[in-house]
Design a protein around this motif. Structure first.
Motif, PDB file in Angstrom:
ATOM      1  N   UNK A 224       0.834  -1.195   0.000  1.00 49.83           N
ATOM      2  CA  UNK A 224       0.000   0.000   0.000  1.00 49.83           C
ATOM      3  C   UNK A 224       0.873   1.250   0.000  1.00 49.83           C
ATOM      4  N   UNK A 225       1.766   1.321   0.964  1.00 47.72           N
ATOM      5  CA  UNK A 225       2.678   2.453   1.018  1.00 47.72           C
ATOM      6  C   UNK A 225       1.980   3.791   1.191  1.00 47.72           C
ATOM      7  N   UNK A 226       2.772   4.842   1.029  1.00 49.85           N
ATOM      8  CA  UNK A 226       2.269   6.215   1.132  1.00 49.85           C
ATOM      9  C   UNK A 226       2.952   7.078   0.067  1.00 49.85           C
ATOM     10  N   UNK A 234      -4.117  -2.634   0.420  1.00 48.81           N
ATOM     11  CA  UNK A 234      -4.192  -2.292   1.838  1.00 48.81           C
ATOM     12  C   UNK A 234      -4.235  -3.528   2.735  1.00 48.81           C
ATOM     13  N   UNK A 235      -4.722  -4.666   2.217  1.00 50.40           N
ATOM     14  CA  UNK A 235      -4.769  -5.895   3.013  1.00 50.40           C
ATOM     15  C   UNK A 235      -3.672  -6.884   2.619  1.00 50.40           C
ATOM     16  N   UNK A 236      -3.569  -7.150   1.341  1.00 49.23           N
ATOM     17  CA  UNK A 236      -2.543  -8.063   0.838  1.00 49.23           C
ATOM     18  C   UNK A 236      -1.680  -7.330  -0.181  1.00 49.23           C
ATOM     19  N   UNK A 237      -0.366  -7.562  -0.151  1.00 53.20           N
ATOM     20  CA  UNK A 237       0.486  -6.901  -1.162  1.00 53.20           C
ATOM     21  C   UNK A 237       0.225  -7.464  -2.550  1.00 53.20           C
ATOM     22  N   UNK A 697      23.339  -3.018   9.707  1.00 56.75           N
ATOM     23  CA  UNK A 697      22.009  -2.422   9.778  1.00 56.75           C
ATOM     24  C   UNK A 697      21.423  -2.339   8.368  1.00 56.75           C
ATOM     25  N   UNK A 698      20.110  -2.573   8.252  1.00 54.38           N
ATOM     26  CA  UNK A 698      19.416  -2.503   6.966  1.00 54.38           C
ATOM     27  C   UNK A 698      18.300  -1.457   7.035  1.00 54.38           C
ATOM     28  N   UNK A 699      18.103  -0.736   5.928  1.00 56.60           N
ATOM     29  CA  UNK A 699      16.957   0.155   5.772  1.00 56.60           C
ATOM     30  C   UNK A 699      16.343  -0.133   4.411  1.00 56.60           C
ATOM     31  N   UNK A 700      15.044  -0.457   4.398  1.00 55.61           N
ATOM     32  CA  UNK A 700      14.350  -0.747   3.141  1.00 55.61           C
ATOM     33  C   UNK A 700      13.320   0.343   2.849  1.00 55.61           C
ATOM     34  N   UNK A 701      13.131   0.602   1.559  1.00 54.15           N
ATOM     35  CA  UNK A 701      12.218   1.661   1.140  1.00 54.15           C
ATOM     36  C   UNK A 701      11.055   1.069   0.350  1.00 54.15           C
ATOM     37  N   UNK A 711       7.924  11.043  -2.306  1.00 51.76           N
ATOM     38  CA  UNK A 711       7.596  11.417  -0.940  1.00 51.76           C
ATOM     39  C   UNK A 711       8.832  11.951  -0.222  1.00 51.76           C
ATOM     40  N   UNK A 712       9.057  11.468   0.978  1.00 53.07           N
ATOM     41  CA  UNK A 712      10.191  11.901   1.793  1.00 53.07           C
ATOM     42  C   UNK A 712      11.376  10.944   1.700  1.00 53.07           C
TER      43      UNK A 712
END
Length: 730
Positions: A224-226, A234-237, A697-701, A711-712
């Motif tokens: 869903x994301x933003x 919104x329920x299942x990808x 450390x990992x960061x996913x977008x 977005x940001x």
């Protein structure tokens, strides 16, 4: 008195530094430091005029190369758009100059491909109409006489004259058959988005067909994301599945076809092709009975140029270009076709030079020579015999514009060191020179073809004032010799309040990919563009920022560039380690506080450098890295590595295999639906680190592709990079 003067000067300098405004990340990612750039410039064929899009993107305006002055408004959305065209994304002028194609509501598919709504505009009658009832067309292409347009919709080809539309193909199907467009890997690695060619009459249209049905599918998860939010997930990808050929596996089956507009017949053209070969281009020529088709074997060490008659299907090999290791994609892009000649870039003698042929494949002359690379081809004026090009003739990080005359005499047309590029008029009498250097934003100047300036079109004075206000420091070039005797070039940014008596932390930025250059005397140089605004931000935070181009990068001839063949990552990582060792010996550098980062290939080489064996990096950030080349695509990977079966030891040299040697604090960032470097690379590498008992450390977008935009996201990413280095190097 002298001491007092020095003391007062020092106080004034300190006050100026304190007064300088601080750069913030949001100003960088919002484009506050973007240079003004005259975009959408199109020379009008055979004239001294060009057209470009107005700054408000409402008009297409015609200008004179000679004077730089406006000569006409070709299209004005507010006057003739009837509200249909709110903003012009792009345009193209018909070869006869009578009509325009206006592009709006653009939706990008991959890096170069896009769908858009196109309008056909008659300049004289001011009539504006949709190109087709089909929504979201691709690559509308004018016939040479301007009477017709071919375009692609849902992988099928259509032809229209503005009133009547004909569907040429009907077998197009997503993830199966593509007509007139390259598939994902052709687009990404051969650098084009249009696989159609009109004949000069124009009574035939030819195209490349890709049958990608046997290519394996890769699926990317969509959430869903933003910004934007996908409410359907919104329920299942959901997922996006597309054909992506990985190293050593099946590619699309390609073929060339032609359609005769007179008899409505379609025929396959019998172009010779290896069983696993490529067809990376199809081109129109001035002869109605000749189109040109490029072919390459899977190893990409040979480029064949075939003349094909679309009427009787006769095929003739004109030029066979064979070089050691691989033919560069940039060389293939630089080939140009005149009425009687072919201009071909080649690094066959160790440097990229230009060779002029006729259509029988006879070499007419080598255009220029020397121990330097030609970097861009601007064209050949068949009336005068003059060839215009850009070259790195002064040094590898400088670019100048040159003309080579038919008698072999070469003239330099630009005279300011830095980066000079050109856009020539259709009659080659004038050009727009775009100049910049490490510390000066782009300047646009109209020039004669002797290099004499006529009028300055844009100097970016507002941006110059802004960077002065924010206290930007200078990028300064340097060079050094490694322990292996390799001479390397780089640039450095120091904090504005630099004190040679202090010890500073250092951040190395690099890309390091084959043929790339990050050490260029250009405003585009820097880790995130915009004159290196992010590097200046880091310098304001007390870092020395450094960039060095190691072995395998461009601008220094084929030996330097191709020395990494079959072993990419090995030499590149050694050279970044050597850079850190060199920096650590400088009296103002703390050798125990050196970091490294990079994106894509630069992310790969960050991991390779941090696990090279010599523990010189205290911290690193890897963004969207390939971690095993068997996960990457066929064309790019095999160009430098051949297949995993042919080169198993080369493929074994990768970050996953080196995971137990990782030294330093590591942050990895990746976009979840990255269609270029799949997140599989980071997932598998992370698992290897876990099993090797390495912390990271990992960061996913979410819902962000290889560029991590929207977005940001970009602001957040740069903050993570900054915070990581602040935590581990300060």
């Amino acid at each position: 008195m002298k001491k007092l003067f020095i003391f007062c000067t020092a106080i004034m300098m300190a006050m100026e530094l304190c007064a300088a405004e601080k750069i913030d990340l949001k100003s960088i990612t919002s484009g506050a430091f973007s240079a003004e750039y005259i975009s959408g410039i199109n020379p009008i064929e055979g004239t001294d005029q060009y057209a470009s899009i107005s700054s408000n993107r409402k008009q297409v305006i015609r200008y004179s190369f000679k004077t730089g002055k406006q000569t006409a408004v070709l299209f004005d959305a507010d006057k003739v758009g009837n509200g249909l065209v709110e903003e012009i994304d792009g345009y193209s002028i018909s070869p006869d100059g009578k009509r325009l194609l206006i592009q709006t509501h653009t939706e990008y598919v991959y890096r170069r491909s896009f769908k858009a709504v196109f309008y056909l505009y008659d300049i004289k009658s001011k009539k504006l109409a949709k190109l087709s009832a089909c929504e979201n067309q691709q690559i509308p292409t004018w016939s040479p006489d301007g009477s017709k347009i071919a375009f692609v919709y849902n992988n099928n080809i259509y032809i229209t004259d503005g009133d009547h539309e004909t569907q040429v193909t009907s077998d197009g199907k997503f993830n199966s058959i593509i007509n007139g467009l390259p598939d994902w890997v052709y687009e990404e690695e051969f650098g084009f988005n249009n696989a159609m060619a009109w004949a000069a009459d124009p009574k035939t249209l030819s195209w490349i067909k890709d049958d990608e049905s046997r290519v394996k599918t890769y699926s990317l998860q969509i959430f869903k994301g933003l910004k934007p939010a996908n409410e359907e997930y919104s329920d299942y990808p959901g997922e996006y599945s597309y054909k992506y050929p990985k190293a050593g596996l099946d590619n699309s089956i390609v073929s060339v076809w032609t359609y005769n507009l007179t008899d409505k017949q379609t025929h396959q053209l019998p172009v010779p092709l290896d069983s696993e070969g490529y067809i990376p281009r199809i081109k129109t020529t001035a002869d109605s009975h000749r189109i040109v088709v490029y072919t390459m074997p899977r190893h990409q060490d040979v480029l064949n140029l075939y003349a094909v008659n679309p009427y009787n299907q006769n095929v003739k090999l004109m030029i066979k270009e064979q070089v050691e290791k691989c033919v560069k994609e940039e060389a293939m892009e630089g080939i140009s076709f005149g009425k009687n000649t072919i201009l071909l870039p080649s690094d066959r003698d160790g440097y990229m030079h230009l060779y002029l042929y006729d259509y029988n494949g006879k070499l007419l002359r080598k255009v220029e020579k020397g121990n330097y690379d030609v970097t861009t081809v601007y064209g050949y004026d068949e009336k005068t015999g003059d060839v215009y090009y850009q070259a790195a003739a002064i040094n590898p990080h400088d670019r100048q514009i040159y003309v080579s005359h038919s008698n072999g005499r070469v003239e330099r047309l630009t005279h300011r060191e830095g980066n000079n590029s050109a856009l020539f008029s259709g009659d080659y009498r004038f050009f727009v020179n775009v100049w910049s250097d490490y510390n000066t934003p782009y300047e646009f100047t109209n020039c004669t073809n002797q290099g004499n300036g006529i009028k300055v079109l844009e100097k970016n004075d507002a941006l110059k004032a802004k960077i002065a206000k924010y206290g930007w420091t200078k990028k300064k070039p340097f060079s050094f010799v490694t322990s292996e005797g390799v001479h390397l070039n780089g640039w450095m940014v120091k904090p504005a309040d630099f004190d040679a008596k202090k010890k500073y932390p250092v951040i190395l930025f690099q890309y390091s990919g084959p043929g790339s250059q990050q050490v260029m005397n250009s405003w585009s140089t820097g880790s995130m563009g915009n004159g290196g605004a992010f590097d200046m931000y880091l310098a304001q935070h007390g870092y020395i920022v450094v960039c060095v181009d190691g072995r395998g990068t461009g601008g220094r001839g084929s030996d330097f560039e191709k020395c990494t063949y079959l072993k990419i990552g090995e030499l590149e990582s050694k050279d970044q380690v050597e850079t850190a060792i060199y920096m650590g010996r400088l009296p103002y550098v703390d050798k125990n506080r050196i970091g490294i980062w990079g994106w894509s290939y630069g992310g790969f080489n960050t991991l390779m450098s941090m696990s090279e064996g010599r523990p010189v990096f205290k911290a690193g950030v890897s963004v969207a890295p390939p971690t095993n080349w068997k996960y990457y695509d066929t064309i790019y990977t095999e160009r430098y590595m051949r297949t995993p079966k042919e080169n198993p030891s080369g493929y074994e040299t990768n970050p996953i295999q080196r995971s137990n040697k990782l030294h330093g604090a590591l942050l990895i960032c990746h976009g979840v639906p990255d269609d270029n470097v799949h997140p599989q690379n980071t997932f598998e590498y992370a698992e290897a680190l876990v099993q090797a008992d390495k912390d990271f450390k990992e960061v996913y977008y979410t819902n962000r592709n290889h560029s991590i935009r929207g977005g940001n996201s970009r602001n957040h990413l740069l903050r993570q990079i900054t915070n990581w280095f602040d935590t581990n190097l300060k």
